[in-house]
Design an enzyme around this catalytic site. Structure first.
Site, PDB file in Angstrom:
ATOM      1  N   GLY A 196      -7.041   5.063   5.617  1.00  0.00           N
ATOM      2  CA  GLY A 196      -6.543   6.177   4.461  1.00  0.00           C
ATOM      3  C   GLY A 196      -6.974   7.836   4.581  1.00  0.00           C
ATOM      4  O   GLY A 196      -7.916   8.562   4.527  1.00  0.00           O
ATOM      5  N   ASN A 210     -10.296  -1.069   9.994  1.00  0.00           N
ATOM      6  CA  ASN A 210      -8.943  -1.004   9.707  1.00  0.00           C
ATOM      7  C   ASN A 210      -8.273   0.698  10.696  1.00  0.00           C
ATOM      8  O   ASN A 210      -9.050   1.269  10.837  1.00  0.00           O
ATOM      9  CB  ASN A 210      -8.914   0.207   8.339  1.00  0.00           C
ATOM     10  N   GLU A 228       1.010  -1.015  -0.382  1.00  0.00           N
ATOM     11  CA  GLU A 228       0.135  -0.006  -0.142  1.00  0.00           C
ATOM     12  C   GLU A 228       1.245   1.184  -0.281  1.00  0.00           C
ATOM     13  O   GLU A 228       0.514   2.261  -0.065  1.00  0.00           O
ATOM     14  CB  GLU A 228      -1.150  -0.063   1.634  1.00  0.00           C
ATOM     15  N   SER A 281      -6.771  -2.334   2.151  1.00  0.00           N
ATOM     16  CA  SER A 281      -6.748  -1.397   1.333  1.00  0.00           C
ATOM     17  C   SER A 281      -7.630  -2.855  -0.074  1.00  0.00           C
ATOM     18  O   SER A 281      -7.135  -2.214  -1.447  1.00  0.00           O
ATOM     19  CB  SER A 281      -5.563  -0.927   0.690  1.00  0.00           C
ATOM     20  N   GLU A 306     -13.829  -5.722   9.038  1.00  0.00           N
ATOM     21  CA  GLU A 306     -12.784  -5.238   9.744  1.00  0.00           C
ATOM     22  C   GLU A 306     -12.981  -4.156   9.975  1.00  0.00           C
ATOM     23  O   GLU A 306     -14.022  -3.262   9.871  1.00  0.00           O
ATOM     24  CB  GLU A 306     -11.589  -5.302   8.819  1.00  0.00           C
ATOM     25  N   ASP A 319     -15.688  -1.217   8.536  1.00  0.00           N
ATOM     26  CA  ASP A 319     -16.468  -1.663   7.166  1.00  0.00           C
ATOM     27  C   ASP A 319     -17.879  -3.591   7.732  1.00  0.00           C
ATOM     28  O   ASP A 319     -16.331  -3.812   8.310  1.00  0.00           O
ATOM     29  CB  ASP A 319     -15.084  -1.842   6.685  1.00  0.00           C
ATOM     30  N   TYR A 322      -9.432   4.357  -4.471  1.00  0.00           N
ATOM     31  CA  TYR A 322      -8.196   5.146  -4.953  1.00  0.00           C
ATOM     32  C   TYR A 322      -8.034   6.188  -5.899  1.00  0.00           C
ATOM     33  O   TYR A 322      -7.492   7.243  -5.853  1.00  0.00           O
ATOM     34  CB  TYR A 322      -7.199   4.504  -4.518  1.00  0.00           C
ATOM     35  N   ARG A 342     -11.426   2.890  11.680  1.00  0.00           N
ATOM     36  CA  ARG A 342     -12.435   2.817  10.432  1.00  0.00           C
ATOM     37  C   ARG A 342     -13.227   0.892  10.383  1.00  0.00           C
ATOM     38  O   ARG A 342     -12.236   0.876  10.273  1.00  0.00           O
ATOM     39  CB  ARG A 342     -12.546   3.454   8.953  1.00  0.00           C
TER      40      ARG A 342
END
Length: 296
Positions: free
Chosen positions: A263, A259, A7, A137, A257, A241, A200, A239
């Site tokens: 990002g 994070n 990443e 990601s 998951e 998800d 992205y 964050r």
């Protein structure tokens, strides 16, 4: 920012955005692109910079999995985001699921298998998802659909052992936690899988905030995100998800998951949720720096 993980490019983009916003917030900022360096290079460059706070904009292995956090602890430097244990747990998807189950949070079933065996046969009945156990990601994610005759042709970039988990159908939802506060719920809309490009690339996905979902589901996402944040021992920003199968109501909501270092690119979700809550990007950066100082 940067670093040697898969990443790296995301991290460079996050780092540039964060550095610009930190300067707007009034800080003196030194940008350190780690390249493919390891501990000795990090120690040297941080010792030269002598920072009051390290803003960690690394993503993926080495920077998000507890490794650099441990080094910063050893150096006595305050840093943003989660600590060693929470970072390591969140990056290890199997261990994170164990923590979520212990906290009574819903997750999909999964197994860890040899990648070569996954290439030879279905290790669980389709539909299922194959992914690295310790990357983020959507790096290296393969979806095997219901009725598929052949197992997935995993690429050579995949690790020797991978996670295989039951596919969770439904809508893609996400919630940012800022300290002890869940900000809101965003729905992510794409033409297909929410993969690396969708995350992205400008226009790769559409974010609806607040998500057009029943209040029961919204409240459940906010509550579960805070509980997942606490279950892992996260700090700063995280964050969570979700997938939500609306045909099953609240029973169709599962955590995918957490994070620990979301990002911070122009298309990223956490800054959008903060802005929706009235916190602009420089103010978010200032909060993260002050949070790191307070925890130190």
């Amino acid at each position: 920012m940067g670093g040697p993980s898969a990443e790296r490019e995301v991290s460079l983009s996050s780092g540039r955005e964060c550095a610009d916003a930190l300067r707007v917030a009034g800080y003196d900022v030194t940008e350190i692109d780690l390249g493919t360096g390891r501990g000795d290079e990090i120690v040297r460059r941080l010792s030269d910079a002598r920072p009051d706070v390290v803003f960690n904009a690394l993503h993926g292995r080495w920077g998000e999995d507890g490794c650099v956090q441990g080094l910063l602890e050893w150096m006595g430097l305050p840093y943003t985001h989660s600590g060693v244990l929470a970072s390591a747990l969140a990056m290890d998807k199997t261990r994170a699921k164990e923590a979520f189950r212990a906290a009574g949070l819903p997750v999909v079933e999964s197994v860890i298998a040899d990648a070569d065996e996954v290439r030879r046969r279905h290790v669980i009945p389709p539909p299922y998802v194959v992914k690295p156990n310790d990357e983020g990601s959507s790096v290296g994610v393969y979806i095997v659909h219901d009725g598929a005759n052949q197992p997935p042709a995993l690429g050579p970039e995949m690790p020797a052992r991978v996670m295989v988990e039951t596919y969770a159908p439904g809508r893609e939802l996400t919630t940012t936690v800022m300290g002890d506060r869940a900000l809101d719920v965003t729905e992510i809309l794409t033409d297909g899988w929410y993969d690396y490009a969708a995350k992205y690339t400008v226009g790769g996905s559409r974010h609806v905030i607040p998500a057009a979902i029943p209040d029961e589901i919204r409240q459940a996402c906010l509550d579960m995100a805070c509980r997942a944040h606490r279950a892992l021992g996260c700090a700063g920003l995280s964050r969570t998800d979700f997938r939500w199968d609306e045909a099953r109501g609240i029973a169709g909501l599962v955590i995918l998951e957490v994070n620990t270092q979301p990002g911070m690119t122009p298309t990223s979700l956490a800054p959008e949720q903060a802005a929706h809550a009235g916190i602009d990007f420089p103010a978010l950066m200032r909060w993260m720096v002050e949070d790191a100082l307070c925890r130190s």
